[in-house]
Design an enzyme around this catalytic site. Structure first.
Site, mmCIF file in Angstrom:
data_model
loop_
_atom_site.group_PDB
_atom_site.id
_atom_site.type_symbol
_atom_site.label_atom_id
_atom_site.label_comp_id
_atom_site.label_asym_id
_atom_site.label_seq_id
_atom_site.Cartn_x
_atom_site.Cartn_y
_atom_site.Cartn_z
ATOM 1 N N GLY A 123 73.923 -16.265 55.316
ATOM 2 C CA GLY A 123 73.691 -16.687 53.928
ATOM 3 C C GLY A 123 74.070 -18.115 53.625
ATOM 4 O O GLY A 123 74.349 -18.447 52.474
ATOM 5 N N SER A 124 74.041 -18.985 54.646
ATOM 6 C CA SER A 124 74.368 -20.383 54.336
ATOM 7 C C SER A 124 73.280 -20.996 53.453
ATOM 8 O O SER A 124 73.580 -21.787 52.553
ATOM 9 C CB SER A 124 74.588 -21.206 55.609
ATOM 10 O OG SER A 124 73.418 -21.312 56.376
ATOM 11 N N ASN A 125 72.030 -20.614 53.674
ATOM 12 C CA ASN A 125 70.969 -21.096 52.771
ATOM 13 C C ASN A 125 71.144 -20.524 51.369
ATOM 14 O O ASN A 125 70.975 -21.241 50.383
ATOM 15 C CB ASN A 125 69.582 -20.709 53.306
ATOM 16 C CG ASN A 125 69.085 -21.697 54.336
ATOM 17 O OD1 ASN A 125 68.623 -22.782 54.008
ATOM 18 N ND2 ASN A 125 69.202 -21.332 55.601
ATOM 19 N N LEU A 170 65.651 -10.202 57.148
ATOM 20 C CA LEU A 170 65.039 -9.782 58.414
ATOM 21 C C LEU A 170 64.094 -8.585 58.299
ATOM 22 O O LEU A 170 63.556 -8.132 59.304
ATOM 23 C CB LEU A 170 66.135 -9.488 59.440
ATOM 24 C CG LEU A 170 66.940 -10.729 59.845
ATOM 25 C CD1 LEU A 170 68.015 -10.368 60.849
ATOM 26 C CD2 LEU A 170 66.038 -11.822 60.396
ATOM 27 N N ASN A 185 59.393 -17.814 51.444
ATOM 28 C CA ASN A 185 60.237 -17.654 52.641
ATOM 29 C C ASN A 185 60.426 -19.007 53.317
ATOM 30 O O ASN A 185 59.595 -19.910 53.154
ATOM 31 C CB ASN A 185 59.572 -16.691 53.634
ATOM 32 C CG ASN A 185 60.426 -16.450 54.874
ATOM 33 O OD1 ASN A 185 61.641 -16.290 54.784
ATOM 34 N ND2 ASN A 185 59.802 -16.445 56.043
ATOM 35 N N HIS A 238 60.987 -20.507 57.210
ATOM 36 C CA HIS A 238 61.001 -20.186 58.635
ATOM 37 C C HIS A 238 61.531 -21.411 59.387
ATOM 38 O O HIS A 238 61.101 -22.535 59.112
ATOM 39 C CB HIS A 238 59.596 -19.811 59.118
ATOM 40 C CG HIS A 238 59.592 -19.357 60.539
ATOM 41 N ND1 HIS A 238 59.944 -18.076 60.905
ATOM 42 C CD2 HIS A 238 59.327 -20.024 61.696
ATOM 43 C CE1 HIS A 238 59.885 -17.962 62.224
ATOM 44 N NE2 HIS A 238 59.514 -19.132 62.724
ATOM 45 N N ASP A 295 55.238 -14.212 58.860
ATOM 46 C CA ASP A 295 55.167 -15.679 58.984
ATOM 47 C C ASP A 295 53.788 -16.260 58.697
ATOM 48 O O ASP A 295 53.451 -17.348 59.166
ATOM 49 C CB ASP A 295 55.644 -16.144 60.375
ATOM 50 C CG ASP A 295 57.114 -15.846 60.585
ATOM 51 O OD1 ASP A 295 57.850 -15.791 59.582
ATOM 52 O OD2 ASP A 295 57.516 -15.634 61.738
ATOM 53 N N GLU A 326 66.938 -27.470 56.197
ATOM 54 C CA GLU A 326 66.820 -26.349 55.246
ATOM 55 C C GLU A 326 67.639 -26.629 53.999
ATOM 56 O O GLU A 326 67.151 -26.491 52.873
ATOM 57 C CB GLU A 326 67.291 -25.051 55.911
ATOM 58 C CG GLU A 326 66.373 -24.613 57.032
ATOM 59 C CD GLU A 326 66.780 -23.300 57.674
ATOM 60 O OE1 GLU A 326 65.874 -22.574 58.092
ATOM 61 O OE2 GLU A 326 67.986 -23.011 57.782
HETATM 62 C C1 GRF Z 1 67.605 -19.788 58.577
HETATM 63 O O1 GRF Z 1 67.456 -20.610 59.675
HETATM 64 C C2 GRF Z 1 66.265 -19.437 57.983
HETATM 65 O O2 GRF Z 1 65.293 -20.397 58.181
HETATM 66 C C3 GRF Z 1 65.868 -18.202 58.733
HETATM 67 O O3 GRF Z 1 67.063 -17.517 58.963
HETATM 68 C C4 GRF Z 1 68.150 -18.432 58.973
HETATM 69 C C5 GRF Z 1 69.169 -17.911 58.017
HETATM 70 O O4 GRF Z 1 70.375 -18.627 58.082
HETATM 71 N N1 GRF Z 1 64.838 -17.465 58.025
HETATM 72 P P1 GRF Z 1 71.444 -18.410 56.947
HETATM 73 O O5 GRF Z 1 71.714 -16.916 56.850
HETATM 74 O O6 GRF Z 1 70.903 -18.959 55.684
HETATM 75 O O7 GRF Z 1 72.675 -19.143 57.394
#
Ligand code: GRF
Length: 198
Positions: free
Chosen positions: A22-24, A95, A112, A114, A155, A184
């Protein structure tokens, strides 16, 4: 007599769907604290114990932990969407496939990210570290990110944004992952905000 037209735009409510670290999600939550366009109203996580749960709660966002069966249950999910008034669904390391009833409800409002330059290194099995490992093994000179609309096919869907980063021959999968994560964090929140404002 002068007439003033005041246009009040309601902020959109975003639900982030995530399965892991969940860093994004964290970056997106922080970005939208300052936004007039939208806010993150909810994080949905399908894996109990995933780091995204505590991370999001620590940032003050409600989290619903809902397993695969729940995510695929229209009555349950529509109840959740209604309760939080969700307008836009943003996947960030989610996922599972998004079920059709969610895609029908939100049409072009499911996004999404990718971690490669689609259509390269996309499709079944291409997630997380697998993507970066495949990029290294193929000897690619660059990698990058793709933000796209979500369809029922893995995708695929209209590409909204891509950004690339050069790779060096000595880069490991870890190095590629780090470079891609930086892209990202820099771009995904802004692309979401632009889409929400359209
Ligand atoms: C990211 O690289 C995103 O592009 C992909 O999964 C990864 C998730 O990373 N779909 P995080 O959980 O946000 O750290």
């Amino acid at each position: 007599m002068e007439m003033h037209l005041i246009c009040i735009m309601q902020k959109k409510n975003i639900a982030i769907f995530a399965s892991g670290n969940g860093s994004n999600a964290g970056q997106i939550i922080k970005h939208f604290r300052e936004s007039d366009v939208a806010e993150v109203a909810l994080v949905v996580c399908n894996r109990a114990g995933a780091a995204v749960i505590d991370r999001s709660r620590a940032l003050g966002v409600a989290v619903e932990v809902i397993d695969r069966a729940g995510i695929n249950n229209p009555e349950l999910m529509n109840g959740v969407f209604d309760r939080y008034g969700i307008d836009v669904v943003v996947l960030a390391g989610f996922l599972l496939m998004v079920p059709d009833f969610i895609l029908e409800r939100y049409h072009d409002n499911v996004l999404n990210i990718h971690p490669s330059l689609l259509p390269r290194f996309g499709g079944k099995g291409m997630y997380g570290r697998n993507v970066h490992q495949a990029v290294v093994e193929a000897g690619e000179k660059e990698s990058g990110i793709t933000v796209h609309l979500v369809t029922g096919r893995c995708d695929e869907g209209r590409i909204l944004f891509q950004a690339s980063v050069p790779l060096s021959p000595s880069d490991t999968a870890d190095d590629v992952e780090q470079k891609v994560h930086e892209l990202e964090y820099r771009h995904y929140p802004e692309v979401i905000e632009k889409w929400c404002g359209m």
